[in-house]
Design a protein around this motif. Sequence first.
Motif, PDB file in Angstrom:
ATOM      1  N   GLU A  43       5.176   8.253  -6.278  1.00 11.60           N
ATOM      2  CA  GLU A  43       5.365   7.838  -4.892  1.00 11.60           C
ATOM      3  C   GLU A  43       4.341   6.781  -4.488  1.00 11.60           C
ATOM      4  O   GLU A  43       3.199   6.791  -4.942  1.00 11.60           O
ATOM      5  CB  GLU A  43       5.266   9.039  -3.958  1.00 11.60           C
ATOM      6  CG  GLU A  43       6.437  10.008  -4.093  1.00 11.60           C
ATOM      7  CD  GLU A  43       6.422  11.085  -3.029  1.00 11.60           C
ATOM      8  OE1 GLU A  43       5.306  11.502  -2.640  1.00 11.60           O
ATOM      9  OE2 GLU A  43       7.498  11.503  -2.583  1.00 11.60           O
ATOM     10  N   SER A  44       4.765   5.871  -3.614  1.00 13.29           N
ATOM     11  CA  SER A  44       3.883   4.838  -3.064  1.00 13.29           C
ATOM     12  C   SER A  44       3.688   5.095  -1.579  1.00 13.29           C
ATOM     13  O   SER A  44       4.549   5.696  -0.929  1.00 13.29           O
ATOM     14  CB  SER A  44       4.497   3.449  -3.262  1.00 13.29           C
ATOM     15  OG  SER A  44       4.561   3.122  -4.622  1.00 13.29           O
ATOM     16  N   PRO A  45       2.582   4.629  -1.027  1.00 14.04           N
ATOM     17  CA  PRO A  45       2.409   4.741   0.422  1.00 14.04           C
ATOM     18  C   PRO A  45       3.426   3.856   1.141  1.00 14.04           C
ATOM     19  O   PRO A  45       3.957   2.912   0.550  1.00 14.04           O
ATOM     20  CB  PRO A  45       0.971   4.237   0.640  1.00 14.04           C
ATOM     21  CG  PRO A  45       0.691   3.371  -0.542  1.00 14.04           C
ATOM     22  CD  PRO A  45       1.449   3.959  -1.684  1.00 14.04           C
ATOM     23  N   PRO A  63       8.845   2.029   0.809  1.00 15.64           N
ATOM     24  CA  PRO A  63       7.575   2.177   0.089  1.00 15.64           C
ATOM     25  C   PRO A  63       6.924   0.816  -0.145  1.00 15.64           C
ATOM     26  O   PRO A  63       7.595  -0.213  -0.206  1.00 15.64           O
ATOM     27  CB  PRO A  63       8.005   2.819  -1.232  1.00 15.64           C
ATOM     28  CG  PRO A  63       9.393   2.324  -1.443  1.00 15.64           C
ATOM     29  CD  PRO A  63      10.006   2.229  -0.080  1.00 15.64           C
ATOM     30  N   LYS A  64       5.632   0.841  -0.303  1.00 21.66           N
ATOM     31  CA  LYS A  64       4.901  -0.365  -0.662  1.00 21.66           C
ATOM     32  C   LYS A  64       5.094  -0.622  -2.145  1.00 21.66           C
ATOM     33  O   LYS A  64       4.780   0.216  -2.990  1.00 21.66           O
ATOM     34  CB  LYS A  64       3.415  -0.196  -0.344  1.00 21.66           C
ATOM     35  CG  LYS A  64       2.580  -1.440  -0.575  1.00 21.66           C
ATOM     36  CD  LYS A  64       1.130  -1.193  -0.173  1.00 21.66           C
ATOM     37  CE  LYS A  64       0.282  -2.435  -0.376  1.00 21.66           C
ATOM     38  NZ  LYS A  64      -1.135  -2.191  -0.004  1.00 21.66           N
ATOM     39  N   PHE A  65       5.654  -1.793  -2.492  1.00 18.09           N
ATOM     40  CA  PHE A  65       5.911  -2.094  -3.901  1.00 18.09           C
ATOM     41  C   PHE A  65       4.596  -2.353  -4.632  1.00 18.09           C
ATOM     42  O   PHE A  65       3.645  -2.904  -4.072  1.00 18.09           O
ATOM     43  CB  PHE A  65       6.828  -3.311  -4.032  1.00 18.09           C
ATOM     44  CG  PHE A  65       8.195  -3.110  -3.433  1.00 18.09           C
ATOM     45  CD1 PHE A  65       8.714  -1.831  -3.269  1.00 18.09           C
ATOM     46  CD2 PHE A  65       8.965  -4.181  -3.041  1.00 18.09           C
ATOM     47  CE1 PHE A  65       9.966  -1.623  -2.730  1.00 18.09           C
ATOM     48  CE2 PHE A  65      10.222  -3.989  -2.486  1.00 18.09           C
ATOM     49  CZ  PHE A  65      10.729  -2.711  -2.331  1.00 18.09           C
ATOM     50  N   HIS A  66       4.554  -1.969  -5.901  1.00 18.78           N
ATOM     51  CA  HIS A  66       3.322  -2.123  -6.673  1.00 18.78           C
ATOM     52  C   HIS A  66       3.664  -2.342  -8.137  1.00 18.78           C
ATOM     53  O   HIS A  66       4.744  -1.983  -8.610  1.00 18.78           O
ATOM     54  CB  HIS A  66       2.437  -0.886  -6.539  1.00 18.78           C
ATOM     55  CG  HIS A  66       3.026   0.346  -7.159  1.00 18.78           C
ATOM     56  ND1 HIS A  66       4.018   1.090  -6.547  1.00 18.78           N
ATOM     57  CD2 HIS A  66       2.787   0.965  -8.356  1.00 18.78           C
ATOM     58  CE1 HIS A  66       4.354   2.098  -7.318  1.00 18.78           C
ATOM     59  NE2 HIS A  66       3.634   2.046  -8.428  1.00 18.78           N
TER      60      HIS A  66
END
Length: 302
Positions: A43-45, A63-66
């Motif tokens: 999971e992303s913030p 979600p914040k992509f990373h």
Amino acid sequence: MLQSDSSPIRFNHRPILLATLVGVSSLMFTSELISQSVPPALESPPAQPPQSGSHGEKLMGMPKFHEPAPYDPNEHSGYKQIFDGKSFAGWDADPTIWRVEGGMMVGETLEDKPKGNNYIVYRGDKTRDFDLKLQMKIEKGGGGGIQYRSVTGVPWTRPQPDGQQPYDLKFMMTGPQADFWFPVTAATSSYTGQWYSENTMQGILAYRGQVTQALPGQANRLVARIGDIQALGGYVKVNEWNDYEIIARGGVMMHIMNGQLMAVFIDDNRDSINNQPGLIGFEIESQPCRISVRNVWLRKFD
């Protein structure tokens, strides 16, 4: 006197039924999501602060992509080291060809002394679904590779060189192989990284740069290209250490060298010899040839 309208009162049940179905479907979908759950580590913030919905519910948004964690050949979480660098404990090898030297296992054949194929076999595990990481170097000529999902004891399909004793089948491996060859010729220089079936009539089922698939009852078929077969050779280090990785899950087998995907074979034949738990080992072939292996790590999923 006014006559009463005796016509029955009719209700339109469709909106109610539709709303009920939507509600039940939503509950079922939510229940399914809860039962399946997303692994917390994936999971992303949220990209933006959460908002409130029309009924006061909390909406997390997108979600914040990373980027994924970087490629790291030295990442060994969940792995075990299966070669101790000091002995052949757990391994089966012909001592006239294989030895331990300076923390490495070394296989060597000499010029003017013909030898057929030979293998060092890891007897500590049989596995089907796994990650295998190691470092490998080939010098002088010849070739070899990494055996996996393999067996020993199967009669050999090719004769020994003239004047040699019959093969000792306990050192002979049959099954999938990730090839590794010294670039003696243009042909052998293109072998490294490909998917090859040792000691069967399957041969090469995924050349370097290919993703191929075999459906039940069908021949292997090209389904995608990774890159040009010659250009991918630029990732192979000659006379130097190479990071070699094999990922095997079900019918999917991936060969990776120095962080570059080289070949993928997908075998959807459930009963195929390629899809069974088996042994891991290394091959040396032709002469002169020197193959060195170190830092052998195995992570099993079965």
